[in-house]
Design a protein around this motif. Structure first.
Motif, PDB file in Angstrom:
ATOM      1  N   GLY A  21      39.849  45.851  48.617  1.00  0.00           N
ATOM      2  CA  GLY A  21      38.751  46.037  47.667  1.00  0.00           C
ATOM      3  C   GLY A  21      38.999  47.196  46.719  1.00  0.00           C
ATOM      4  N   GLU A  22      39.518  48.296  47.249  1.00  0.00           N
ATOM      5  CA  GLU A  22      39.817  49.463  46.406  1.00  0.00           C
ATOM      6  C   GLU A  22      40.911  49.150  45.396  1.00  0.00           C
ATOM      7  OE1 GLU A  22      40.652  52.867  48.875  1.00  0.00           O
ATOM      8  OE2 GLU A  22      38.710  52.679  49.897  1.00  0.00           O
ATOM      9  N   ILE A  23      41.949  48.448  45.831  1.00  0.00           N
ATOM     10  CA  ILE A  23      43.026  48.061  44.906  1.00  0.00           C
ATOM     11  C   ILE A  23      42.478  47.119  43.842  1.00  0.00           C
ATOM     12  CG2 ILE A  23      45.204  46.798  44.690  1.00  0.00           C
ATOM     13  CD1 ILE A  23      45.908  47.923  47.509  1.00  0.00           C
ATOM     14  N   GLY A  24      41.660  46.177  44.263  1.00  0.00           N
ATOM     15  CA  GLY A  24      41.056  45.249  43.309  1.00  0.00           C
ATOM     16  C   GLY A  24      40.197  45.979  42.288  1.00  0.00           C
ATOM     17  N   ASP A  25      39.381  46.930  42.750  1.00  0.00           N
ATOM     18  CA  ASP A  25      38.537  47.697  41.829  1.00  0.00           C
ATOM     19  C   ASP A  25      39.375  48.529  40.871  1.00  0.00           C
ATOM     20  OD1 ASP A  25      36.308  46.656  43.066  1.00  0.00           O
ATOM     21  OD2 ASP A  25      35.888  48.457  44.259  1.00  0.00           O
ATOM     22  N   ARG A  26      40.422  49.146  41.396  1.00  0.00           N
ATOM     23  CA  ARG A  26      41.273  50.011  40.571  1.00  0.00           C
ATOM     24  C   ARG A  26      41.957  49.218  39.451  1.00  0.00           C
ATOM     25  NH1 ARG A  26      45.787  51.687  43.719  1.00  0.00           N
ATOM     26  NH2 ARG A  26      44.198  52.175  45.268  1.00  0.00           N
ATOM     27  N   HIS A  27      42.320  47.971  39.727  1.00  0.00           N
ATOM     28  CA  HIS A  27      43.046  47.158  38.746  1.00  0.00           C
ATOM     29  C   HIS A  27      42.163  46.103  38.085  1.00  0.00           C
ATOM     30  CE1 HIS A  27      46.935  48.921  39.708  1.00  0.00           C
ATOM     31  NE2 HIS A  27      46.513  48.922  40.959  1.00  0.00           N
ATOM     32  N   ASP A  28      40.868  46.102  38.444  1.00  0.00           N
ATOM     33  CA  ASP A  28      39.906  45.152  37.890  1.00  0.00           C
ATOM     34  C   ASP A  28      40.347  43.710  38.122  1.00  0.00           C
ATOM     35  OD1 ASP A  28      37.487  44.503  36.697  1.00  0.00           O
ATOM     36  OD2 ASP A  28      38.364  44.404  34.683  1.00  0.00           O
ATOM     37  N   LEU A  98      45.894  36.184  47.262  1.00  0.00           N
ATOM     38  CA  LEU A  98      45.554  35.741  45.921  1.00  0.00           C
ATOM     39  C   LEU A  98      45.083  36.957  45.128  1.00  0.00           C
ATOM     40  CD1 LEU A  98      43.475  32.674  44.965  1.00  0.00           C
ATOM     41  CD2 LEU A  98      42.767  34.905  44.133  1.00  0.00           C
ATOM     42  N   VAL A  99      45.651  37.133  43.943  1.00  0.00           N
ATOM     43  CA  VAL A  99      45.228  38.202  43.036  1.00  0.00           C
ATOM     44  C   VAL A  99      44.922  37.547  41.705  1.00  0.00           C
ATOM     45  CG1 VAL A  99      45.866  40.369  41.928  1.00  0.00           C
ATOM     46  CG2 VAL A  99      46.739  39.858  44.227  1.00  0.00           C
ATOM     47  N   ASP A 100      43.667  37.691  41.247  1.00  0.00           N
ATOM     48  CA  ASP A 100      43.279  37.056  40.000  1.00  0.00           C
ATOM     49  C   ASP A 100      42.635  38.078  39.079  1.00  0.00           C
ATOM     50  OD1 ASP A 100      42.989  34.448  38.498  1.00  0.00           O
ATOM     51  OD2 ASP A 100      40.939  35.227  38.437  1.00  0.00           O
ATOM     52  N   GLY A 101      43.250  38.267  37.937  1.00  0.00           N
ATOM     53  CA  GLY A 101      42.756  39.207  36.940  1.00  0.00           C
ATOM     54  C   GLY A 101      41.902  38.539  35.885  1.00  0.00           C
ATOM     55  N   ASP A 102      41.374  37.358  36.185  1.00  0.00           N
ATOM     56  CA  ASP A 102      40.526  36.625  35.251  1.00  0.00           C
ATOM     57  C   ASP A 102      41.191  36.545  33.876  1.00  0.00           C
ATOM     58  OD1 ASP A 102      38.307  35.087  34.693  1.00  0.00           O
ATOM     59  OD2 ASP A 102      37.060  36.788  34.134  1.00  0.00           O
ATOM     60  N   GLY A 103      42.463  36.128  33.901  1.00  0.00           N
ATOM     61  CA  GLY A 103      43.214  35.960  32.665  1.00  0.00           C
ATOM     62  C   GLY A 103      44.120  37.137  32.324  1.00  0.00           C
ATOM     63  N   ASP A 104      43.969  38.259  32.995  1.00  0.00           N
ATOM     64  CA  ASP A 104      44.791  39.439  32.720  1.00  0.00           C
ATOM     65  C   ASP A 104      45.963  39.465  33.700  1.00  0.00           C
ATOM     66  OD1 ASP A 104      45.941  41.896  32.253  1.00  0.00           O
ATOM     67  OD2 ASP A 104      44.044  43.005  32.264  1.00  0.00           O
ATOM     68  N   GLU A 105      47.053  38.812  33.304  1.00  0.00           N
ATOM     69  CA  GLU A 105      48.225  38.698  34.179  1.00  0.00           C
ATOM     70  C   GLU A 105      48.830  40.056  34.497  1.00  0.00           C
ATOM     71  OE1 GLU A 105      52.654  36.769  34.030  1.00  0.00           O
ATOM     72  OE2 GLU A 105      51.048  35.708  32.990  1.00  0.00           O
ATOM     73  N   ARG A 106      48.821  40.958  33.537  1.00  0.00           N
ATOM     74  CA  ARG A 106      49.387  42.297  33.760  1.00  0.00           C
ATOM     75  C   ARG A 106      48.636  43.032  34.866  1.00  0.00           C
ATOM     76  NH1 ARG A 106      49.005  47.403  30.036  1.00  0.00           N
ATOM     77  NH2 ARG A 106      50.427  48.756  31.157  1.00  0.00           N
ATOM     78  N   ALA A 107      47.312  42.974  34.826  1.00  0.00           N
ATOM     79  CA  ALA A 107      46.508  43.633  35.855  1.00  0.00           C
ATOM     80  C   ALA A 107      46.795  43.032  37.229  1.00  0.00           C
ATOM     81  CB  ALA A 107      45.021  43.528  35.526  1.00  0.00           C
ATOM     82  N   ALA A 108      46.942  41.715  37.276  1.00  0.00           N
ATOM     83  CA  ALA A 108      47.240  41.053  38.549  1.00  0.00           C
ATOM     84  C   ALA A 108      48.598  41.490  39.084  1.00  0.00           C
ATOM     85  CB  ALA A 108      47.191  39.537  38.379  1.00  0.00           C
ATOM     86  N   LEU A 109      49.589  41.577  38.212  1.00  0.00           N
ATOM     87  CA  LEU A 109      50.916  42.005  38.655  1.00  0.00           C
ATOM     88  C   LEU A 109      50.920  43.468  39.104  1.00  0.00           C
ATOM     89  CD1 LEU A 109      53.090  40.195  35.968  1.00  0.00           C
ATOM     90  CD2 LEU A 109      52.880  39.607  38.399  1.00  0.00           C
ATOM     91  N   GLU A 110      50.158  44.313  38.430  1.00  0.00           N
ATOM     92  CA  GLU A 110      50.050  45.718  38.840  1.00  0.00           C
ATOM     93  C   GLU A 110      49.383  45.819  40.213  1.00  0.00           C
ATOM     94  OE1 GLU A 110      47.981  47.677  35.656  1.00  0.00           O
ATOM     95  OE2 GLU A 110      49.749  47.681  34.358  1.00  0.00           O
ATOM     96  N   ALA A 111      48.382  44.988  40.450  1.00  0.00           N
ATOM     97  CA  ALA A 111      47.711  44.997  41.755  1.00  0.00           C
ATOM     98  C   ALA A 111      48.667  44.534  42.845  1.00  0.00           C
ATOM     99  CB  ALA A 111      46.464  44.114  41.715  1.00  0.00           C
ATOM    100  N   ILE A 112      49.500  43.540  42.553  1.00  0.00           N
ATOM    101  CA  ILE A 112      50.477  43.079  43.540  1.00  0.00           C
ATOM    102  C   ILE A 112      51.445  44.201  43.880  1.00  0.00           C
ATOM    103  CG2 ILE A 112      52.511  41.586  43.805  1.00  0.00           C
ATOM    104  CD1 ILE A 112      50.830  39.315  42.731  1.00  0.00           C
ATOM    105  N   GLU A 113      51.867  44.955  42.895  1.00  0.00           N
ATOM    106  CA  GLU A 113      52.740  46.110  43.165  1.00  0.00           C
ATOM    107  C   GLU A 113      52.038  47.103  44.085  1.00  0.00           C
ATOM    108  OE1 GLU A 113      55.975  46.979  42.670  1.00  0.00           O
ATOM    109  OE2 GLU A 113      56.065  44.857  42.178  1.00  0.00           O
TER     110      GLU A 113
END
Length: 166
Positions: A21-28, A98-113
């Motif tokens: 949850g914290e990672i998700g919030d940090r990367h939106d 699953l990581v979904d940035g609601d269309g923001d692929e960069r944010a999703a990739l940063e969260a995966i990192e």
């Protein structure tokens, strides 16, 4: 939507969920971890995201949290307690995160990192255990024998039927 196939070793489930949850919030982004044994394929989770988002847009969602709504659709169940069986648990688990940035692929990739600390990357979607999927989604042998559709298609049908059965 990005998927991270991995093997997780979880000592404290509540702490793990909190960290996600914290990672998700940090990367939106929205992050949901699934036990890979219950995921038919990538399309299974893509469709769950699509249907969850549609339910939220229409105000028909069951869960307040988008990640939980996605889990409900992926599991093909309206009861959160029953859908949680598709999530990860303490101990070692083959997982799909699953990581979904609601269309923001960069944010999703940063969260995966940022998720690197939690995982040992390994293929978990193939091969699938057909018996486990059939048991979880309630697909009897007679149904499989009556169709040329593959197991993934039958699971996709269960996800879609949740929308109809509301």
């Amino acid at each position: 939507m990005e998927l991270l196939e991995c093997r997780l070793e979880i000592d404290d489930l509540d702490a793990f969920v909190s960290d996600l949850g914290e990672i998700g919030d940090r990367h939106d982004v929205t992050i949901q971890a699934f036990d890979a044994r219950y995921v038919a394929d990538r399309r299974h989770l893509e469709r769950a995201v699509e249907l969850a988002d549609r339910a939220i847009e229409r105000g028909e969602n069951v869960a307040r949290d988008r990640a939980v709504e996605i889990l409900l659709y992926a599991a093909g169940r309206r009861q959160i307690d029953r859908a949680l069986a598709m999530g990860v648990d303490e101990g070692e688990t083959p997982a799909v995160v699953l990581v979904d940035g609601d269309g923001d692929e960069r944010a999703a990739l940063e969260a995966i990192e940022a998720l690197n600390a939690f995982r040992e990357r390994t293929a978990t979607l193939d091969p699938r255990d057909g018996e486990t999927l059939c048991n979880f989604f309630g697909i009897p042998d007679t149904e499989r024998a009556a169709t040329d559709a593959g197991l993934s298609a039958l699971v996709h049908e269960r996800v879609a039927l949740l929308e109809v059965e509301k």
